[in-house]
Write an enzyme that holds these catalytic residues in place. Structure first.
Site, PDB file in Angstrom:
ATOM      1  N   VAL A   1       0.582  -1.397  -0.216  1.00 29.85           N
ATOM      2  CA  VAL A   1       0.657  -0.127   0.068  1.00 29.85           C
ATOM      3  C   VAL A   1       0.529   1.244  -0.160  1.00 29.85           C
ATOM      4  O   VAL A   1       1.020   2.614  -0.645  1.00 29.85           O
ATOM      5  CB  VAL A   1      -0.609   0.305   1.437  1.00 29.85           C
ATOM      6  CG1 VAL A   1      -1.696   0.961   1.298  1.00 29.85           C
ATOM      7  CG2 VAL A   1      -1.983  -1.211   0.902  1.00 29.85           C
TER       8      VAL A   1
ATOM      9  N   PHE B   1      -8.486   1.017  -1.503  1.00 25.27           N
ATOM     10  CA  PHE B   1      -8.876   0.271  -1.739  1.00 25.27           C
ATOM     11  C   PHE B   1      -8.643  -0.435  -3.061  1.00 25.27           C
ATOM     12  O   PHE B   1      -8.679   0.168  -4.439  1.00 25.27           O
ATOM     13  CB  PHE B   1     -10.734   0.630  -2.359  1.00 25.27           C
ATOM     14  CG  PHE B   1     -10.896   0.857  -0.886  1.00 25.27           C
ATOM     15  CD1 PHE B   1     -12.112   0.153  -0.485  1.00 25.27           C
ATOM     16  CD2 PHE B   1     -11.755   3.013  -0.604  1.00 25.27           C
ATOM     17  CE1 PHE B   1     -13.023   0.532   0.156  1.00 25.27           C
ATOM     18  CE2 PHE B   1     -12.359   2.840   0.555  1.00 25.27           C
ATOM     19  CZ  PHE B   1     -12.721   1.496   0.960  1.00 25.27           C
TER      20      PHE B   1
ATOM     21  N   GLU C   1      -4.758  -5.651  -6.163  1.00 22.42           N
ATOM     22  CA  GLU C   1      -3.566  -6.479  -5.942  1.00 22.42           C
ATOM     23  C   GLU C   1      -3.093  -7.034  -7.891  1.00 22.42           C
ATOM     24  O   GLU C   1      -4.823  -7.392  -8.749  1.00 22.42           O
ATOM     25  CB  GLU C   1      -2.941  -7.195  -5.756  1.00 22.42           C
ATOM     26  CG  GLU C   1      -2.774  -7.277  -4.230  1.00 22.42           C
ATOM     27  CD  GLU C   1      -1.961  -8.239  -3.631  1.00 22.42           C
ATOM     28  OE1 GLU C   1      -0.469  -8.929  -4.173  1.00 22.42           O
ATOM     29  OE2 GLU C   1      -2.584  -8.334  -2.197  1.00 22.42           O
TER      30      GLU C   1
ATOM     31  N   ASN D   1     -14.721  -4.542   2.145  1.00 22.64           N
ATOM     32  CA  ASN D   1     -13.988  -6.202   1.827  1.00 22.64           C
ATOM     33  C   ASN D   1     -15.063  -7.555   2.123  1.00 22.64           C
ATOM     34  O   ASN D   1     -14.838  -8.597   1.498  1.00 22.64           O
ATOM     35  CB  ASN D   1     -13.030  -6.314   2.679  1.00 22.64           C
ATOM     36  CG  ASN D   1     -11.978  -6.112   1.403  1.00 22.64           C
ATOM     37  OD1 ASN D   1     -11.997  -4.734   0.371  1.00 22.64           O
ATOM     38  ND2 ASN D   1     -10.650  -5.336   1.795  1.00 22.64           N
TER      39      ASN D   1
ATOM     40  N   GLY E   1      -8.133 -15.516  -1.730  1.00 21.77           N
ATOM     41  CA  GLY E   1      -6.606 -15.451  -0.729  1.00 21.77           C
ATOM     42  C   GLY E   1      -6.493 -14.038  -0.660  1.00 21.77           C
ATOM     43  O   GLY E   1      -7.010 -12.862  -1.199  1.00 21.77           O
TER      44      GLY E   1
ATOM     45  N   CYS F   1      -5.889  -9.145   2.259  1.00 25.15           N
ATOM     46  CA  CYS F   1      -7.105  -8.139   2.314  1.00 25.15           C
ATOM     47  C   CYS F   1      -8.342  -9.027   3.306  1.00 25.15           C
ATOM     48  O   CYS F   1      -8.721  -9.206   4.263  1.00 25.15           O
ATOM     49  CB  CYS F   1      -7.484  -7.610   1.150  1.00 25.15           C
ATOM     50  SG  CYS F   1      -6.354  -5.956   0.860  1.00 25.15           S
TER      51      CYS F   1
END
Length: 431
Positions: free
Chosen positions: A11, A150, A153, A209, A258, A261
């Protein structure tokens, strides 16, 4: 603006680089001297498409700097972001020791009014704790803001540079004005900046999330039921997603979520509920379904082969999702450990995550240089991560390389009818 970012993990590094790209003078600080030396040399410690190029460009323009000295980073900054890790504690709650340690160091370094921003994912009430920690050591005025990230990846740069919304939690008009100016370049397409109190901002991150994780687990439950009753979950998914009240995002069944987060944030939200005397039953079910789903391919393989000892299996994909090398809570880990535990041999390939995988498996598996090399001599193939290069393989070549043409497709990438035509025994999820 002059910006400091505390923490050079996923991040912090993305945020710092993107803030520099919009013209700010950004200094990223970290206690890890080796990581800072590497970053000062232009070596990026994580894989994220486009990040290395953006980092190099802003370092060359002298807008992006790296240091281990908090005073150098935070002492003259107008805004300081806290982007350190919040690992999962024993009871599932977020461990705030690094956040509060950073807050104390920031407080000691402040030399002028500064906006201190919680960018890390933190439990409700953390902004209050950070404010109290800083107030004990700071000698100047400051405000604490909650500004959850937010970032997906594999698409983090796009998410930061062109966000669908920016959430800012603050009761200070002064801090609100500064944060609005900082984010103005990123919301020119009229996507909103949502202002609220800090506790609502902190809850928004966890709630978002948890909802996405719930959709994934819900579809995996439906997929399991489809297998029992003879339905095809792909048809069901399309029929559901066409309803505008539901939509298609995060309705793809598979072998579980997975990453850094969803697993951690669901557990943290459950822990927060328990701390306040509330059992979040739906999220408990979300966790149970996800744990079951991570075992589903191994279960299918045991049902098909009976014994797995002395068999060789190919695994395509190790990262928890495409376009990243992140293997935290990745379904591949549980699958491969299960296969090894049954006495099988594993030959795996991932376009970018092989180096990370060595921390998990060492020399217990073979790291193949290509997907086809992984399949050579295999009794079956497990498709775990839906990288683009795995979607359209040469099936004739694949079949010729394998000992037996059996495919366990954990992401429903392949068409079952085509696989049968190509001569494969095929197992999907909910099909």
């Amino acid at each position: 603006m002059k910006i400091a970012v505390v923490g050079t993990g996923y991040v912090g590094l993305v945020a710092g680089t993107c803030l520099a790209e919009s013209g700010n003078d950004v200094t990223c600080v970290d206690v890890d001297e080796q990581k800072i030396r590497a970053l000062q040399s232009g070596v990026v410690p994580i894989y994220e498409p486009g990040l290395e190029e953006l980092l190099h460009r802003n370092m060359k323009a002298r807008r992006l700097h790296f240091t281990t000295r908090m005073e150098e980073a935070a002492g003259t900054a107008q805004v300081v972001f806290i982007a350190v890790g919040t690992p999962q504690g024993e009871s599932g709650d977020a461990d705030l020791q690094y956040v509060l340690a950073a807050a104390e160091q920031i407080g000691r370094a402040l030399r002028q009014y500064t906006v201190v921003v919680d960018k890390s994912t933190v439990p409700v009430g953390t902004a209050d704790n950070v404010r109290e920690t800083i107030s004990q050591v700071a000698k100047v005025e400051f405000d604490v803001v909650s500004n959850p990230e937010f970032l997906k990846e594999g698409a983090a740069l796009e998410d930061f540079l062109k966000p669908d919304r920016v959430v800012i939690g603050t009761d200070s008009e002064r801090a609100r004005r500064i944060m609005g100016q900082l984010y103005a370049p990123f919301v020119r397409t009229e996507n909103p900046i949502l202002y609220m109190d800090t506790r609502s901002a902190e809850m928004t991150k966890y709630a978002a999330n948890a909802m996405l994780a719930t959709r994934i687990s819900f579809m995996n439950d439906i997929a399991a039921l489809c297998e029992k009753v003879g339905a095809d979950v792909e048809f069901v998914r399309k029929g559901m997603g066409a309803d505008r009240r539901i939509g298609y995002p995060f309705l793809h069944p598979g072998i579980g979520y997975g990453g850094s987060c969803f697993p951690k944030d669901v557990k943290a939200l459950v822990a927060t509920g328990r701390e306040h005397g509330l059992e979040l039953d739906i999220l408990h079910a979300v966790e149970r379904t996800n744990a079951r789903q991570k075992r589903c391919l191994l279960t299918k393989a045991l049902r098909h082969f009976g014994e797995l000892a002395d068999k060789t299996f190919a695994v395509w994909g190790l990262a928890f999702k495409p376009k990243t090398d992140d293997m935290r809570e990745a379904p591949s880990v549980e699958l491969i450990e299960g296969l090894l535990g049954k006495g099988a041999k594993v030959q795996c390939h991932d376009p970018v995550a092989a180096k990370v995988a060595q921390r998990y498996f060492g020399n217990r598996v073979l790291y193949a240089p290509s997907n086809y090399a992984a399949a050579e001599g295999a009794d079956a193939l497990f498709l775990v991560t839906e990288w683009s290069e795995f979607r359209r393989p040469d099936f004739k070549r694949l079949k010729s390389l394998m000992k037996s043409p059996v495919v366990f497709d954990g992401r429903n990438v392949f068409d079952p009818a085509q696989m049968r035509e190509e001569g494969f025994t095929y197992f999907g999820v909910g099909r």
